[in-house]
Design an enzyme around this catalytic site. Structure first.
Site, PDB file in Angstrom:
ATOM      1  N   ASP A 169       0.834  -1.197   0.000  1.00  0.00           N
ATOM      2  CA  ASP A 169       0.000   0.000   0.000  1.00  0.00           C
ATOM      3  C   ASP A 169       0.871   1.250   0.000  1.00  0.00           C
ATOM      4  O   ASP A 169       1.959   1.246  -0.578  1.00  0.00           O
ATOM      5  CB  ASP A 169      -0.922  -0.049   1.232  1.00  0.00           C
ATOM      6  CG  ASP A 169      -2.300   0.508   0.957  1.00  0.00           C
ATOM      7  OD1 ASP A 169      -2.409   1.733   0.770  1.00  0.00           O
ATOM      8  OD2 ASP A 169      -3.269  -0.267   0.942  1.00  0.00           O
ATOM      9  N   HIS A 201      -3.866   5.811   3.316  1.00  0.00           N
ATOM     10  CA  HIS A 201      -4.569   4.593   2.908  1.00  0.00           C
ATOM     11  C   HIS A 201      -3.987   3.340   3.549  1.00  0.00           C
ATOM     12  O   HIS A 201      -4.722   2.488   4.073  1.00  0.00           O
ATOM     13  CB  HIS A 201      -4.522   4.496   1.387  1.00  0.00           C
ATOM     14  CG  HIS A 201      -5.392   3.443   0.786  1.00  0.00           C
ATOM     15  ND1 HIS A 201      -5.018   2.122   0.705  1.00  0.00           N
ATOM     16  CD2 HIS A 201      -6.612   3.525   0.212  1.00  0.00           C
ATOM     17  CE1 HIS A 201      -5.971   1.433   0.105  1.00  0.00           C
ATOM     18  NE2 HIS A 201      -6.957   2.260  -0.208  1.00  0.00           N
ATOM     19  N   SER A 357     -11.623  -1.212  -0.506  1.00  0.00           N
ATOM     20  CA  SER A 357     -10.365  -1.129   0.251  1.00  0.00           C
ATOM     21  C   SER A 357     -10.600  -1.395   1.725  1.00  0.00           C
ATOM     22  O   SER A 357      -9.707  -1.869   2.426  1.00  0.00           O
ATOM     23  CB  SER A 357      -9.734   0.256   0.103  1.00  0.00           C
ATOM     24  OG  SER A 357      -8.767   0.285  -0.902  1.00  0.00           O
TER      25      SER A 357
END
Length: 421
Positions: A169, A201, A357
């Site tokens: 990520d 994220h 996600s």
């Protein structure tokens, strides 16, 4: 030529409204990295053959630059950049002129030559608390009236202890209080950038997997594997990072105690689907997001990798958010709208987000949890157990997807359990 627009899958939310619909992930010529390619070699080559092939590539490329491609510049002059070895899959990235690409495509050792692609991050917006997702994991898919409803989360207190979750990520803030020292820096593929999470994220995803408050597997370790920075990446970095993860799991003897989470998605790209499949054959489980296009996930990578665990998003009242991809390739549904977790900007920072996600790390967390409580000897056994625990026929508008929601199996256990409020 296959083109790809690849994104991390979180969506913005506006208070008082349903989550707005994401922009479709569209591919176009601008997604291609000019002059840069991913070359996949055929299986069964010896180390000597691969070494000789690389020498041949360097020689041909050099000759072409001096002759046919005398005007080449920039990345086209780089030649071979990085080699990736995932189980018995060998690939390399490189910068080549068009004549060298033609020569490569005709080489008997080469399976395919694909243009490298840009990878884009989705927009995100901070929003207030939402904790329904964890309670959903232990409630057999029981719906709640509002996303703000607090629901007890029951779980075995092993809670992922001794298991390693690898998060490919944007990096992880390993100093965030939610990780209690269980997060470490692994690999950073982004050149000239620190191994920090400036986008948020990766920290968010890791928090859903293993945060002490927001995590499914509250005692698991998380490893930061940074392939994104602040908005874009390419397969040159993604494959490098995935290769490192597979090697690290193998070298550390963690195959039955490790899971990879990929909260990323884009148009079908066979070289990376192949990499995920080879990791599975090497004994490593990978959990992936179905994607946020609102379409059939069979056209997305890595969702379409046959033996990845592909996760769609479900809302608190058991409806499929219109952004979530669907289809026969989707294995399981998990909470993916208005989910609170860790965030960038401080060691106590949090954010509420939506997207597949968020759904994928719920299942990656469950895999880590089950690895700590049960003896699961292979990724096939992991997938079978996760799917065996699911609750059927709850998701409204699942289309032609397998209709089964995530569940941790706790209500069938016969001993006193801690609770999360």
């Amino acid at each position: 030529m296959q083109l790809l627009n690849f994104g991390l899958l979180l969506l913005p939310f506006v208070a008082g409204d349903l989550a707005p619909q994401p922009e479709p992930l569209l591919a176009g010529p601008s997604d291609v990295v000019p002059g840069q390619y991913i070359v996949t070699l055929k299986e069964g080559l010896t180390s000597a053959q691969i070494r000789d092939h690389k020498k041949w590539v360097s020689s041909v490329h050099r000759a072409n630059l001096e002759g046919f491609a005398a005007g080449a510049s920039g990345v086209e002059t780089e030649g071979i950049m990085k080699h990736f070895h995932i189980h018995d899959l060998n690939m390399y990235s490189g910068g080549f002129d068009e004549k060298t690409v033609e020569d490569l495509s005709r080489n008997p050792y080469v399976k395919s030559v694909h243009p490298d692609q840009h990878v884009y991050l989705a927009k995100t917006v901070t929003q207030r608390q939402a904790r329904w997702g964890l309670g959903y994991m232990s409630s057999k898919g029981k719906p709640v009236p509002l996303h703000s409803t607090l629901v007890d989360y029951s779980y075995d207190d092993k809670a992922g202890e001794g298991v390693w979750a690898y998060v490919l990520d944007t990096g992880i803030n390993v100093n965030h209080v939610e990780f209690e020292g269980r997060a470490i820096l692994g690999h950073n593929a982004i050149p000239n950038k620190p191994h920090t999470d400036e986008f948020g994220h990766g920290t968010y995803v890791a928090g859903i997997i293993a945060g002490k408050t927001y995590g499914v597997a509250k005692k698991a370790n998380v490893v930061s594997a940074k392939a994104f920075d602040t908005g874009s990446s390419t397969y040159n970095y993604i494959l490098e990072t995935y290769d490192w993860i597979v090697r690290n799991i193998t070298d550390s003897n963690r195959k039955n105690k490790a899971v990879i989470n990929l909260s990323i998605s884009g148009a079908k790209y066979q070289p990376f689907d192949d990499a995920v499949e080879k990791a599975f054959k090497a004994g490593i489980a990978t959990v992936v997001a179905a994607g946020n296009d609102g379409k059939d996930a069979k056209n997305n990578t890595p969702a379409s990798s046959p033996n990845a665990i592909t996760v769609g998003a479900v809302r608190w009242e058991n409806t499929r958010p219109s952004f979530s991809n669907y289809g026969k390739i989707v294995d399981i549904w998990a909470p993916g709208e208005l989910i609170k977790s860790c965030w960038k900007g401080g060691n106590n920072a949090t954010s509420t987000q939506s997207g597949t996600s968020a759904a994928s790390p719920h299942v990656a967390g469950l895999v880590a949890y089950l690895m700590s409580t049960e003896n699961l000897p292979s990724p096939s056994a992991v997938t079978a157990r996760v799917l065996n625990l699911t609750i059927p026929n709850l998701v409204k508008d699942a289309k032609d997807s397998p209709n089964r929601v995530v569940y941790n199996g706790i209500q069938e256990r016969k001993f006193t359990l801690p609770k999360y409020f």
